[in-house]
Design a protein around this motif. Structure first.
Motif, PDB file in Angstrom:
ATOM      1  N   UNK A   9     -86.195  51.187   4.111  1.00 14.73           N
ATOM      2  CA  UNK A   9     -87.316  50.872   5.000  1.00 14.73           C
ATOM      3  C   UNK A   9     -86.894  50.722   6.453  1.00 14.73           C
ATOM      4  N   UNK A  10     -85.608  50.844   6.740  1.00 10.35           N
ATOM      5  CA  UNK A  10     -85.144  50.791   8.125  1.00 10.35           C
ATOM      6  C   UNK A  10     -84.832  52.210   8.609  1.00 10.35           C
ATOM      7  N   UNK A  11     -84.689  52.357   9.915  1.00  8.73           N
ATOM      8  CA  UNK A  11     -84.461  53.677  10.484  1.00  8.73           C
ATOM      9  C   UNK A  11     -85.748  54.480  10.508  1.00  8.73           C
ATOM     10  N   UNK A  12     -85.614  55.785  10.344  1.00 11.71           N
ATOM     11  CA  UNK A  12     -86.770  56.675  10.374  1.00 11.71           C
ATOM     12  C   UNK A  12     -86.818  57.494   9.090  1.00 11.71           C
ATOM     13  N   UNK A  13     -87.914  58.198   8.890  1.00 12.14           N
ATOM     14  CA  UNK A  13     -88.036  59.032   7.701  1.00 12.14           C
ATOM     15  C   UNK A  13     -86.949  60.102   7.672  1.00 12.14           C
ATOM     16  N   UNK A  14     -86.547  60.588   8.859  1.00 11.01           N
ATOM     17  CA  UNK A  14     -85.478  61.585   8.930  1.00 11.01           C
ATOM     18  C   UNK A  14     -84.100  60.974   8.756  1.00 11.01           C
ATOM     19  N   UNK A  15     -83.959  59.707   9.118  1.00  6.62           N
ATOM     20  CA  UNK A  15     -82.665  59.034   9.035  1.00  6.62           C
ATOM     21  C   UNK A  15     -82.883  57.625   8.490  1.00  6.62           C
ATOM     22  N   UNK A  43     -82.154  48.527   3.350  1.00  9.60           N
ATOM     23  CA  UNK A  43     -82.350  47.108   3.620  1.00  9.60           C
ATOM     24  C   UNK A  43     -82.408  46.353   2.302  1.00  9.60           C
ATOM     25  N   UNK A  44     -82.081  45.079   2.354  1.00 10.91           N
ATOM     26  CA  UNK A  44     -82.228  44.170   1.229  1.00 10.91           C
ATOM     27  C   UNK A  44     -83.583  43.473   1.378  1.00 10.91           C
ATOM     28  N   UNK A  45     -84.416  43.525   0.344  1.00  8.89           N
ATOM     29  CA  UNK A  45     -85.750  42.927   0.395  1.00  8.89           C
ATOM     30  C   UNK A  45     -85.871  41.894  -0.716  1.00  8.89           C
ATOM     31  N   UNK A  46     -86.376  40.691  -0.376  1.00  5.78           N
ATOM     32  CA  UNK A  46     -86.515  39.615  -1.362  1.00  5.78           C
ATOM     33  C   UNK A  46     -87.595  38.647  -0.886  1.00  5.78           C
ATOM     34  N   UNK A  47     -88.282  37.994  -1.830  1.00 12.30           N
ATOM     35  CA  UNK A  47     -89.339  37.053  -1.501  1.00 12.30           C
ATOM     36  C   UNK A  47     -88.898  35.607  -1.607  1.00 12.30           C
ATOM     37  N   UNK A  96     -88.701  39.017   2.863  1.00 14.83           N
ATOM     38  CA  UNK A  96     -87.662  39.219   3.868  1.00 14.83           C
ATOM     39  C   UNK A  96     -87.026  40.592   3.728  1.00 14.83           C
ATOM     40  N   UNK A  97     -86.694  41.194   4.861  1.00 16.44           N
ATOM     41  CA  UNK A  97     -85.966  42.457   4.901  1.00 16.44           C
ATOM     42  C   UNK A  97     -84.739  42.266   5.786  1.00 16.44           C
ATOM     43  N   UNK A  98     -83.573  42.607   5.246  1.00 21.59           N
ATOM     44  CA  UNK A  98     -82.315  42.433   5.963  1.00 21.59           C
ATOM     45  C   UNK A  98     -81.570  43.762   5.980  1.00 21.59           C
ATOM     46  N   UNK A  99     -81.220  44.228   7.168  1.00 23.11           N
ATOM     47  CA  UNK A  99     -80.465  45.466   7.302  1.00 23.11           C
ATOM     48  C   UNK A  99     -79.155  45.342   6.533  1.00 23.11           C
ATOM     49  N   UNK A 100     -78.903  46.238   5.599  1.00 27.99           N
ATOM     50  CA  UNK A 100     -77.748  46.118   4.724  1.00 27.99           C
ATOM     51  C   UNK A 100     -76.436  46.189   5.502  1.00 27.99           C
ATOM     52  N   UNK A 101     -76.395  46.981   6.551  1.00 26.31           N
ATOM     53  CA  UNK A 101     -75.142  47.175   7.286  1.00 26.31           C
ATOM     54  C   UNK A 101     -74.840  46.041   8.250  1.00 26.31           C
ATOM     55  N   UNK A 102     -75.881  45.489   8.889  1.00 27.27           N
ATOM     56  CA  UNK A 102     -75.643  44.547   9.984  1.00 27.27           C
ATOM     57  C   UNK A 102     -76.066  43.113   9.684  1.00 27.27           C
ATOM     58  N   UNK A 134     -96.686  47.018   0.593  1.00 27.45           N
ATOM     59  CA  UNK A 134     -96.574  47.042   2.049  1.00 27.45           C
ATOM     60  C   UNK A 134     -95.702  48.215   2.469  1.00 27.45           C
ATOM     61  N   UNK A 135     -96.043  48.784   3.631  1.00 27.65           N
ATOM     62  CA  UNK A 135     -95.283  49.895   4.199  1.00 27.65           C
ATOM     63  C   UNK A 135     -93.973  49.389   4.800  1.00 27.65           C
ATOM     64  N   UNK A 136     -93.145  50.338   5.221  1.00 26.82           N
ATOM     65  CA  UNK A 136     -91.845  49.998   5.782  1.00 26.82           C
ATOM     66  C   UNK A 136     -91.960  49.165   7.056  1.00 26.82           C
TER      67      UNK A 136
END
Length: 511
Positions: free
Chosen positions: A58-64, A68-72, A79-85, A139-141
């Motif tokens: 759900x992070x970045x763009x459809x092309x790239x 993300x880690x998603x949890x309630x 919550x959405x957390x960028x996996x890399x950062x 929910x959408x990205x």
């Protein structure tokens, strides 16, 4: 037909205070190190309870796209957390707790993932007040709501018109369209078209006969060209509904993908295994399906749940075939969680691994274990005392040995809220007590080619000389591990119910 109200999912004994304790890596495993500069710590009293983290693009763009880690959490935030950062954002917020595990998949080709999740909690019997109702959500990205749907109980349900949803929303393809199936805390089980939220044809809804927290599994039980089936656990209350007689107790059911074809009742039911009739309890466990029986035949493994007025054993693992006939069962020390299917001894065959917990019945966070059983015979391979395991397990080949190691969440801070066990004998390889968890850990590939672990749970925070609890999401990487091993389906069960679509299927999601 009256519906039973199951007791609150999280007894007070689970809300234990934990503090940081030094991790203890062992020489047989690469060093386990924090992968983010700092964990994602939530405000005091905002607790991640039984929701489990899922990997969503759900992070970045459809092309790239970026993962993300998603949890309630219990406050109603997703919550959405960028996996890399470790960069954090609130993807969705409401006043209804999110204890359900999310699922994720794109609803159209080339799109970012949509995230699907239930809202609701067992501690509140009815969630249907104006402006604050539980149910099914997509929910959408970018966090905007794609659709919502209420749990619509049958007209004869005098307890609640609408209930919440704690079960995961499993995703499957039916007639070329991505579809969603999810059980509820009411008497209704619903199916939806994933892209629109329109009711799925044949699901009007399905009458499930009582509350359920079981996430359904999805599999082709009659070969790769056969139709998909839905495998689920549940409960039922004695009474007659739609001309069908139901009895108190639990069950594992196999249902045709077309549901009841729009006819109220039990139409579409392929078969049922009556756990209560076998001396067992309700089934709050989410079944796992895979070719683990003799000669690779498909089997279904399920734990149980607990409902106080019932009598009989609650501590049991059930294994049935695709005709809902018992193949074997095993006694455990405490109440069972949801099983996983992986090869723990490197013999090329799937085994059944399950955790146990005494919190719900005895109130102890320390009493609980992990068991491994030979999938074909039910022979116990090993048992390891871990403290109470409320959530399910994850697994991967973390050492490059050709067998799965087991990643364990526990609410016993003394033994470690996150533990890694050697799959061959259950010996402890590593643990940390920085936080505890009632959910299931997430195993992912790191950008540098190693394997990462994510724990979502809670930890103790000192406020005015008192320990309070706060949610946390912590991510670790394992030095020297190889993410290439995650491609092995025999040794990889990487999150709750196997994959982001919550298939519960060792073979992976259906195409």
């Amino acid at each position: 037909m009256m519906r039973k109200v199951i007791a609150a999912a999280v007894p007070a004994a689970l809300l234990v205070a934990v503090g940081p304790v030094a991790a203890s890596p062992q020489p047989s495993l690469g060093a386990v190190q924090p992968a983010w500069a700092r964990p994602v710590d939530l405000p005091v009293d905002q607790i991640i309870a039984q929701s489990s983290p899922v990997l969503a693009m759900i992070d970045g763009s459809a092309r790239d796209p970026k993962p993300a880690v998603v949890v309630g959490d219990r406050s109603g935030q997703l919550h959405a957390v960028d996996l890399a950062t470790g960069s954090h954002r609130v993807l969705y917020s409401s006043s209804i707790p999110i204890d359900a595990p999310p699922s994720a998949a794109p609803v159209s080709p080339g799109a970012l993932d949509t995230v699907f999740f239930g809202r609701g909690n067992q501690a509140v019997a009815c969630q249907g007040s104006d402006g604050a109702w539980g149910g099914y959500t997509a929910v959408r990205a970018d966090g905007t709501v794609l659709w919502k749907a209420k749990v619509n109980n049958p007209p004869g349900d005098t307890s609640c018109t609408h209930n919440g949803v704690m079960a995961g929303m499993s995703l499957m393809t039916i007639k070329g369209s991505l579809s969603v199936i999810g059980m509820s805390l009411g008497q209704a089980e619903h199916g939806f078209v994933a892209a629109t939220g329109a009711p799925l044809a044949g699901w009007n809804p399905w009458f499930q006969a009582d509350s359920s927290t079981s996430t359904v599994a999805v599999a082709q039980l009659n070969g790769p060209t056969g139709p998909p089936s839905i495998i689920e656990g549940g409960d039922s209350t004695q009474g007659n509904a739609y001309g069908v007689q139901y009895y108190d107790g639990g069950h594992v059911r196999i249902i045709k993908a077309q549901g009841n074809r729009g006819t109220p009742g039990s139409g579409g039911l392929r078969c049922i295994f009556d756990t209560y009739g076998q001396g067992g309890q309700i089934v709050a466990s989410s079944p796992a399906v895979g070719g683990f029986l003799a000669r690779g035949a498909i089997g279904i493994a399920s734990g149980q749940g607990f409902f106080a007025p019932y009598h009989g054993p609650v501590n049991r693992l059930w294994v049935v075939n695709t005709s809902c006939q018992k193949v074997w069962s095993a006694k455990t020390d405490y109440l069972t969680s949801s099983p996983i299917l992986v090869d723990v001894n490197g013999d090329g065959k799937l085994d059944v691994v399950i955790g146990t917990q005494d919190v719900s019945t005895g109130g102890s966070t320390a009493n609980g274990s992990v068991y491994a059983f030979d999938g074909a015979t039910g022979v116990q391979l090993w048992k390891k005392v871990t403290g109470s395991v409320v959530g399910s397990l994850a697994a991967a080949d973390l050492q490059g040995t050709g067998h799965a190691d087991i990643v364990v969440p526990s609410v016993d801070g003394g033994r470690g809220g996150l533990q890694i066990l050697d799959g061959t004998d259950g010996s402890l390889l590593w643990s940390t007590s920085e936080a505890v968890s009632q959910g299931t850990p997430l195993v992912t590939a790191e950008a540098d080619g190693t394997i990462g672990l994510t724990l979502a749970g809670y930890h103790g925070v000192l406020v005015d000389h008192q320990v309070r609890l706060a949610g946390t999401i912590r991510h670790f990487s394992i030095e020297g591990s190889s993410a290439a091993n995650l491609a092995n389906p025999l040794t990889s069960w990487l999150e709750f119910h196997h994959d982001p679509r919550l298939s519960g299927n060792a073979a992976g999601p259906l195409p």
